[in-house]
Design a protein around this motif. Sequence first.
Motif, PDB file in Angstrom:
ATOM      1  N   VAL A 261      54.017  41.840  50.695  1.00 57.84           N
ATOM      2  CA  VAL A 261      53.938  43.173  51.310  1.00 57.84           C
ATOM      3  C   VAL A 261      55.336  43.712  51.594  1.00 57.84           C
ATOM      4  O   VAL A 261      55.652  44.877  51.313  1.00 57.84           O
ATOM      5  CB  VAL A 261      53.098  43.107  52.599  1.00 57.84           C
TER       6      VAL A 261
ATOM      7  N   LYS B 189      54.577  49.826  51.475  1.00 58.82           N
ATOM      8  CA  LYS B 189      53.758  48.929  52.277  1.00 58.82           C
ATOM      9  C   LYS B 189      52.392  49.565  52.539  1.00 58.82           C
ATOM     10  O   LYS B 189      52.271  50.787  52.625  1.00 58.82           O
ATOM     11  CB  LYS B 189      54.441  48.636  53.611  1.00 58.82           C
ATOM     12  N   PRO B 190      51.378  48.728  52.696  1.00 56.19           N
ATOM     13  CA  PRO B 190      50.084  49.285  53.118  1.00 56.19           C
ATOM     14  C   PRO B 190      50.161  49.761  54.565  1.00 56.19           C
ATOM     15  O   PRO B 190      51.048  49.367  55.328  1.00 56.19           O
ATOM     16  CB  PRO B 190      49.129  48.094  52.977  1.00 56.19           C
ATOM     17  N   ASP B 191      49.239  50.611  54.922  1.00 54.88           N
ATOM     18  CA  ASP B 191      49.137  51.086  56.306  1.00 54.88           C
ATOM     19  C   ASP B 191      48.199  50.221  57.131  1.00 54.88           C
ATOM     20  O   ASP B 191      48.241  50.257  58.362  1.00 54.88           O
ATOM     21  CB  ASP B 191      48.637  52.536  56.313  1.00 54.88           C
TER      22      ASP B 191
ATOM     23  N   HIS C  46      43.096  52.039  47.933  1.00 53.03           N
ATOM     24  CA  HIS C  46      42.776  50.631  48.156  1.00 53.03           C
ATOM     25  C   HIS C  46      43.537  49.722  47.200  1.00 53.03           C
ATOM     26  O   HIS C  46      43.684  50.030  46.012  1.00 53.03           O
ATOM     27  CB  HIS C  46      41.276  50.380  47.949  1.00 53.03           C
ATOM     28  N   ARG C  47      44.009  48.601  47.716  1.00 53.71           N
ATOM     29  CA  ARG C  47      44.562  47.514  46.923  1.00 53.71           C
ATOM     30  C   ARG C  47      43.890  46.220  47.384  1.00 53.71           C
ATOM     31  O   ARG C  47      43.462  46.105  48.535  1.00 53.71           O
ATOM     32  CB  ARG C  47      46.083  47.405  47.094  1.00 53.71           C
TER      33      ARG C  47
ATOM     34  N   ARG D   2      47.130  53.794  52.506  1.00 57.15           N
ATOM     35  CA  ARG D   2      46.966  52.641  51.624  1.00 57.15           C
ATOM     36  C   ARG D   2      46.434  51.462  52.437  1.00 57.15           C
ATOM     37  O   ARG D   2      46.978  51.139  53.500  1.00 57.15           O
ATOM     38  CB  ARG D   2      48.283  52.270  50.954  1.00 57.15           C
ATOM     39  N   ILE D   3      45.407  50.838  51.918  1.00 58.02           N
ATOM     40  CA  ILE D   3      44.762  49.719  52.605  1.00 58.02           C
ATOM     41  C   ILE D   3      44.769  48.504  51.691  1.00 58.02           C
ATOM     42  O   ILE D   3      44.381  48.588  50.520  1.00 58.02           O
ATOM     43  CB  ILE D   3      43.316  50.073  52.997  1.00 58.02           C
ATOM     44  N   LEU D   4      45.217  47.377  52.220  1.00 57.36           N
ATOM     45  CA  LEU D   4      45.248  46.131  51.462  1.00 57.36           C
ATOM     46  C   LEU D   4      44.131  45.220  51.957  1.00 57.36           C
ATOM     47  O   LEU D   4      44.132  44.788  53.116  1.00 57.36           O
ATOM     48  CB  LEU D   4      46.599  45.432  51.627  1.00 57.36           C
TER      49      LEU D   4
END
Length: 392
Positions: free
Chosen positions: A103, A109-111, A37-38, A4-6
């Motif tokens: 977050v 949580k994003p990575d 993606h976020r 997951r990418i923010l």
Amino acid sequence: MTARILHVSADFPDPVEPFKTPVIRSFIELTADRFDHRVVSINRKGPHFWEAARCAIGAMPIGAEIDSVAFEHGTALSYAAPGRGIMHKVMLDRLGAHIASRVSAADRKPDLLVAHKLTVEGIAVAEASKLTGLPFALTIQGNTDRKILRARPDLHPRFREIYRHAKTVFAFAPCARDAVIEMLGERDDPIRLLPCPTDLDTPIAPRVTRGELVSVFHLKNRKVKNLGRLAEATRMLGKEGFTRPLAIIGGGETNDFEACRTITGESDLIDLAGPLDRAALRDRLNAASAFVMPSVAESFGLVFVEALFAGLPIIYPASTAIDGYFDGLPFAIAVDAGSPRAIADAMRYAVENESEMKGSLAEWQHSPASERFRRPAIAAAFADGLSVALRY
């Protein structure tokens, strides 16, 4: 599990400002099959004086000055900050702390965090990274980043720290990369070049048409697109017996057309042609002799690449936009955007050498060099850089 990418971006279309440039959204869409993606889309709002003062002395809780709206891709945040760079770092640090709190409260949580500009989003994301322990990557956008770096040498130590601690750094163009290196020094890991993607990346064979010259921009952007000097260059050529017309393709409000007509004057050689849809634009580009847009500033200038794939040689501004990608290639002419004479000479050269320029462009269109500007290669380059950052 998919990483997951923010992404934090001030240039992502959202409910607050739906008509922002789609470039960052395109990067995300091109790699949606590889990452989860976020987006945190940020929008600056001007605070009341008392609100800014209370933020500056820490008398307001973090996030109290920030409005939030959920949308399809994530969250749109409107954060308070005065204009003209006043309290620039203070307010962006507060935004970063707010993002960190969001977050930390999320179910997952994003990575990885990604800041889509060094000198704005980078400050907020670096603060969020510090508070959450998450790694971050960075894109450099030539126009805004160079402008703020020049205006705020007092913040160079902070910018240098952000730039060097990012796990991956992308730059849209060589001139942006080189400018940041000149001001902040080299990184341990090289900056990765990442051209911006376009849906108009299927090559159309160049045709020698002896047609018009064209430029493409929304008329509200007439100043940054340098319409005044482009018009002056065209008038110079007209006085010298040049008869090839210049079409300015792009929409605008009534006042935009009126302002542009004032700039272009009564010249018979300049036509404000209005907007075109994407298919019609490609056809119009393919029928022209050359594309000319000597902008005073560009983060990339996607329309230059669109013109090349439409079979049209280009005249572009030196030291900005796509400068550095096409050095020494016969179908691309870099000009001094401040010199109407240089612009005029390039326009004349392109018309007089249309056949040769389009011949070399046809070869480039089907060479490996052109592939880096097409969506599959751009998606692969973006995904590879993100994957490197995720390994930290």
